[in-house]
Design an enzyme around this catalytic site. Structure first.
Site, PDB file in Angstrom:
ATOM      1  N   ALA A   1    -118.277  74.628  55.536  1.00  0.00           N
ATOM      2  CA  ALA A   1    -119.590  75.256  55.439  1.00  0.00           C
ATOM      3  C   ALA A   1    -120.404  74.878  56.665  1.00  0.00           C
ATOM      4  O   ALA A   1    -119.952  74.122  57.500  1.00  0.00           O
ATOM      5  CB  ALA A   1    -120.300  74.795  54.183  1.00  0.00           C
ATOM      6  N   CYS A   2    -121.602  75.409  56.774  1.00  0.00           N
ATOM      7  CA  CYS A   2    -122.483  75.044  57.878  1.00  0.00           C
ATOM      8  C   CYS A   2    -123.374  73.885  57.453  1.00  0.00           C
ATOM      9  O   CYS A   2    -123.651  73.691  56.280  1.00  0.00           O
ATOM     10  CB  CYS A   2    -123.380  76.213  58.256  1.00  0.00           C
ATOM     11  SG  CYS A   2    -122.489  77.585  58.985  1.00  0.00           S
ATOM     12  N   SER A   3    -123.847  73.174  58.429  1.00  0.00           N
ATOM     13  CA  SER A   3    -124.832  72.130  58.148  1.00  0.00           C
ATOM     14  C   SER A   3    -126.097  72.428  58.934  1.00  0.00           C
ATOM     15  O   SER A   3    -126.019  72.870  60.092  1.00  0.00           O
ATOM     16  CB  SER A   3    -124.282  70.754  58.550  1.00  0.00           C
ATOM     17  OG  SER A   3    -123.840  70.783  59.895  1.00  0.00           O
TER      18      SER A   3
ATOM     19  N   ARG B   1    -118.939  69.639  56.810  1.00  0.00           N
ATOM     20  CA  ARG B   1    -119.399  71.015  56.653  1.00  0.00           C
ATOM     21  C   ARG B   1    -119.142  71.849  57.914  1.00  0.00           C
ATOM     22  O   ARG B   1    -119.571  72.999  57.984  1.00  0.00           O
ATOM     23  CB  ARG B   1    -120.905  71.035  56.355  1.00  0.00           C
ATOM     24  CG  ARG B   1    -121.327  70.196  55.166  1.00  0.00           C
ATOM     25  CD  ARG B   1    -122.817  70.287  54.925  1.00  0.00           C
ATOM     26  NE  ARG B   1    -123.211  71.611  54.494  1.00  0.00           N
ATOM     27  CZ  ARG B   1    -123.209  72.032  53.240  1.00  0.00           C
ATOM     28  NH1 ARG B   1    -122.847  71.222  52.283  1.00  0.00           N
ATOM     29  NH2 ARG B   1    -123.563  73.257  52.936  1.00  0.00           N
TER      30      ARG B   1
END
Lengths: 381, 503
Positions: A22-24, A51
């Site tokens: 995922a993105c952070s 992430r």
């Protein structure tokens, strides 16, 4: 910590190293406007490497160039020397360059295909404006460069702020740009898991126009609708990513329409019709009007964002909160992050931590700032 | 004159199971069946069968079978059965061939060449059973901005500034006039519009006083004939639609034969009983955008600027430029009717050869208005060939705000698309003014059926939206990134504004 992935080409065309992650996002701001080193931000981002997968990271720093706070600073990314030559000539013809230089980079810290990064401190000659506002003039030149197909991309264009971004892990990008040597009162940052768009240097976050910047975790299902709405207003989408939509929408709503942050939050992530119907008449009228007129800027799909401007940092998620967002405070320092652990890693002893609801903006403002273009309307404290 | 036209259908009755109840004799309005008293059996004249399937549906013993006739003309790739039949008919009658409903040719169904997107891992789909899903939309001209005070209050009431139609589903019932359908049908649609949170367009036939109680959910049409148009009529509905064209017959006017102009129709249309009701193709006071602008202004003035004005056009080659003019003429909503749109009666040659598909029209109009920066000044309703909830979703993704449906609603009532509306003998009691046949349609039952259809489509639209990771219909509007084309040329894809599958 995961080993950085070997990215062979700019676009990683075969997704052969794709790791499901995922993105952070992370932001911190000193509400008294005191300058902070980038060390904590990098540490927080590194803490969230789970992430990220090394295909894109970046930082926006405010209060970055106090000695040149009256000039616009163009951070420009060039594919090659030829593009640099073209871009420098173009900028020289459109602005008064006060100073320009290559942005110091340690290329050994980053992927092999890092572009040339240049920054220009420029003034706008009032005689050139011809009735156009100064900021509109700058925006138009930014679009001219970004759509030129000459291999030049403006990464940031505000005053006393700058964006540093590229393909790499958060710590790699920080090392590449020597961020430990920079200071600012407001930092936002991003680590990327690439979804549907290629991982390339220009496509990394933050996205920025004038002094507004944005980092984004998620994916916008309404991209086609949003893009169409913005194109009708004369905006051009050039960076192949849904996050660009946010930066253009913010330019329109916050700078051009001068709408308060809370109103913008209600446009991006409005209450449901059933809730609007149950509101008192005045509030109902407002929110219904917003959805009717700005429905094309409703951001549908999962997102959490942090957008910033001089004196302002805002966190927001989509209205059913499909992405995480945590806010915290320690004295005058305000934090917004994807994960609480990232905040705790740089400030274990917090005064307050909370999880804002979907569509509920977290607004941090700061009055002790020097460089500001337009005042930002914030309805609550 | 001996007819050379061969029958279309082969009708058989299973004599073993038939109880000679004579139900088929009563049900068939085309007199296919007759009771043979001497032989105590049902006789069949299959030349008259239109394949409406009313007899099959109501035969208590399931004894009736209707199949396409096996009798064929000699095979010829150039001279199709239809070509030969049409010439034979015209050789006998010497007139224009009429037909009912919409174009039945297999060409141009672009909806079937469009495929929708679905979310997977990173952008999760939304489950409409567990998460909110919003289908409400507002139709009408929108200002370019909301005036907001420094304390965050709206300084403008958009509904007052520019009247809006609030629809709870992006579907409206398209124009069906009193005369083309009977009052039972109109009441069914008006009632369903109320319960489903949408609108029914009463068409050009005036407003029957029995529909007054549904006024808040009615769109009233002003067509070239100006039938039934007066101040009270304009005030009665929620919106006024100026009908310029119709998808099934662009450039063609309407004609209700004098024998259909009964006392009741005479009263609502404000024409003498027994006279032909002719609505010419052109409005004789509209020969330019400026003229249209004057009529729009006159209607707005007459209704105190309280109702949106819709302008309905048929989808034609230069719809985009026409739509641009209509926006500038002050219309709040443009309804575009594609070439598969239906009608009570149209010359077959017009229906099958004039106009363009709604998919192309809506995409090009939306693009043009967007490029000109005036898309917010108007809402677009796409009609003419909307057959399913997926067609609705695709039309909105191509740029429509909402869709008009008509044939689908009639099918929900019982219509089997036998295409004989123009005969006035509709066996399902829909496209007929015969009081005895009209009684076959019970508005209570029909309204429930149409309501069920709308509910079913709403659920399906929510599922499709959720699949795309979208929870509000306004995020679908013009969202062509959610569409891909299959089997289309580069140029077709370009006009539709979509990409090829796999890209």
């Amino acid at each position: 910590m995961r080993t950085p992935i070997g990215v062979k080409g700019r676009n990683n065309p075969y997704d052969d190293d794709k790791v499901i992650d995922a993105c952070s996002i992370f932001g911190m701001m000193d509400q008294q406007g005191r300058s902070m080193a980038g060390r904590d931000v990098v540490e927080a981002m590194t803490n969230m490497n789970e992430r990220t997968n090394g295909l894109g990271s970046g930082y926006a720093v405010y209060g970055l160039y106090p000695k040149r706070r009256d000039q616009y600073v163009l951070h420009v990314m060039y594919d090659d020397r030829k593009a640099l030559e073209w871009g420098s000539k173009f900028i020289d013809s459109e602005f008064k360059i006060v100073q320009d230089e290559e942005i110091p980079m340690d290329r050994s810290c980053c992927k092999a295909d890092a572009p040339i990064m240049w920054r220009y401190f420029v003034d706008v000659d009032s005689e050139r404006l011809n009735g156009t506002g100064e900021e509109d003039y700058v925006v138009q030149r930014v679009f001219s460069i970004n759509t030129s197909e000459k291999g030049a991309y403006v990464v940031s264009s505000g005053k006393d702020m700058g964006v540093f971004k590229g393909v790499g892990w958060p710590q790699e990008i920080a090392d590449t740009f020597h961020l430990d040597e920079y200071r600012g009162y407001l930092w936002t940052s991003h680590g990327r898991f690439p979804t549907n768009t290629p991982g390339w240097w220009g496509g990394a976050h933050p996205f920025s126009l004038l002094d507004t910047s944005i980092v984004h975790n998620g994916e916008i299902s309404s991209y086609g609708t949003n893009r169409r709405f913005l194109e009708m207003l004369g905006y051009q989408c050039t960076f192949q990513t849904d996050t660009e939509i946010f930066s253009l929408a913010l330019d329109y709503l916050m700078r051009r329409r001068k709408l308060p942050v809370e109103i913008i939050a209600n446009i991006f992530a409005p209450p449901l019709w059933k809730d609007i119907d149950a509101m008192p008449p005045q509030q109902r009228n407002l929110l219904r009007s917003l959805r009717m007129v700005y429905g094309g800027l409703l951001m549908n799909g999962p997102f959490s964002i942090i957008f910033a401007k001089h004196g302002l940092m805002v966190g927001l998620t989509d209205r059913i909160k499909l992405r995480p967002l945590i806010a915290a405070k320690k004295k005058d320092v305000f934090f917004i992050s994807s994960e609480e652990s990232a905040i705790r890693c740089v400030q274990p002893d917090l005064d307050k931590v909370w999880h804002p609801r979907g569509g509920e903006p977290v607004v941090a403002s700061c009055v002790n700032i020097h460089a500001s273009t337009n005042p930002v309307l914030v309805m609550s404290s | 004159m001996k007819s050379y036209v061969l029958p279309d259908f082969n009708v058989t009755i299973d004599r073993e199971t038939c109880t000679v109840c004579r139900g088929c004799v009563i049900q068939c309005t085309f007199n296919v069946y007759s009771f043979n008293k001497e032989k105590n059996r049902i006789d069949i004249d299959m030349n008259k069968c239109v394949d409406c399937q009313r007899c099959i549906t109501f035969c208590p013993e399931d004894s009736i079978t209707v199949t396409p006739t096996p009798i064929q003309y000699r095979q010829n790739a150039s001279w199709s059965r239809e070509n030969i039949r049409n010439i034979a008919k015209q050789a006998e009658a010497g007139g224009i061939l009429l037909t009912g409903m919409g174009c039945d040719k297999p060409n141009f169904t672009y909806f079937d060449r469009l495929l929708l997107n679905a979310s997977q891992v990173t952008n999760p789909s939304i489950d409409p059973i567990r998460e909110p899903m919003e289908l409400r939309t507002y139709l009408g001209s929108k200002p370019s901005l909301v005036n907001i005070s420094s304390t965050g209050e709206s300084l403008t009431d958009i509904s007052l500034e520019s009247p809006q139609l609030q629809v709870e589903i992006p579907i409206l019932f398209s124009a069906m006039s009193f005369g083309s359908v009977n009052l039972n049908v109109q009441e069914t649609l008006a009632r369903t519009a109320v319960t489903s949170g949408t609108y029914f367009n009463v068409g050009e036939g005036g407003l029957n006083p029995k529909l007054n109680k549904y006024a808040d959910h009615l769109v009233l049409q002003v067509a070239s004939g100006r039938f039934g148009v007066h101040k009270g009529y304009l005030d009665a509905g929620a919106a006024v639609e100026i009908k310029i064209g119709q998808g099934a017959k662009p450039g063609i006017g309407g004609h209700l034969p004098g024998e259909k102009v009964t006392e009741e129709i005479s009263a609502t249309r404000m024409i003498p009983q027994g006279t032909d009701a002719l609505s010419p193709a052109p409005h004789h006071d509209i020969y330019s955008i400026e003229d249209l602008s004057q009529l729009i202004s006159a209607i707005k003035e007459a209704t105190d600027y309280s109702k949106p004005v819709i302008v309905k056009i048929a989808a034609v080659h230069n719809s985009a430029a026409i739509a641009s003019g209509i926006v500038r003429a002050g219309a709040d909503i443009i309804a575009i009717d594609g070439m598969r749109g239906a009608t009570g009666a149209a010359p077959q040659v017009i229906r099958d050869n004039v106009g363009i598909p709604i998919e192309m029209a809506i995409a090009s109009v939306d693009s043009r208005l967007n490029q000109e920066g005036i898309r917010n000044k108007v809402s677009l309703i796409a009609g003419g060939g909307i057959r399913s909830s997926s067609d609705v979703v695709k039309a909105i993704a191509l740029g429509a705000d909402a869709c008009y449906i008509a044939t689908a609603a009639l099918i929900a009532m019982g219509c089997t698309v036998c295409q004989k509306c123009y005969t006035g003998k509709c066996p399902w009691g829909i496209a007929t003014m015969d009081p005895m046949i009209s009684r076959r349609l019970n508005p209570d039952i029909a309204a429930k059926r149409v309501e069920n259809l709308i509910r079913g489509w709403s659920l399906e639209i929510k599922e499709m939206l959720g699949g795309m990771g979208i929870n509000s219909v306004e995020s679908l509007r013009g969202n062509r990134h959610q569409l891909r084309g299959v089997g289309l040329t580069e140029r077709e894809l370009e006009i539709l504004g979509i990409r090829m599958v796999g890209s």
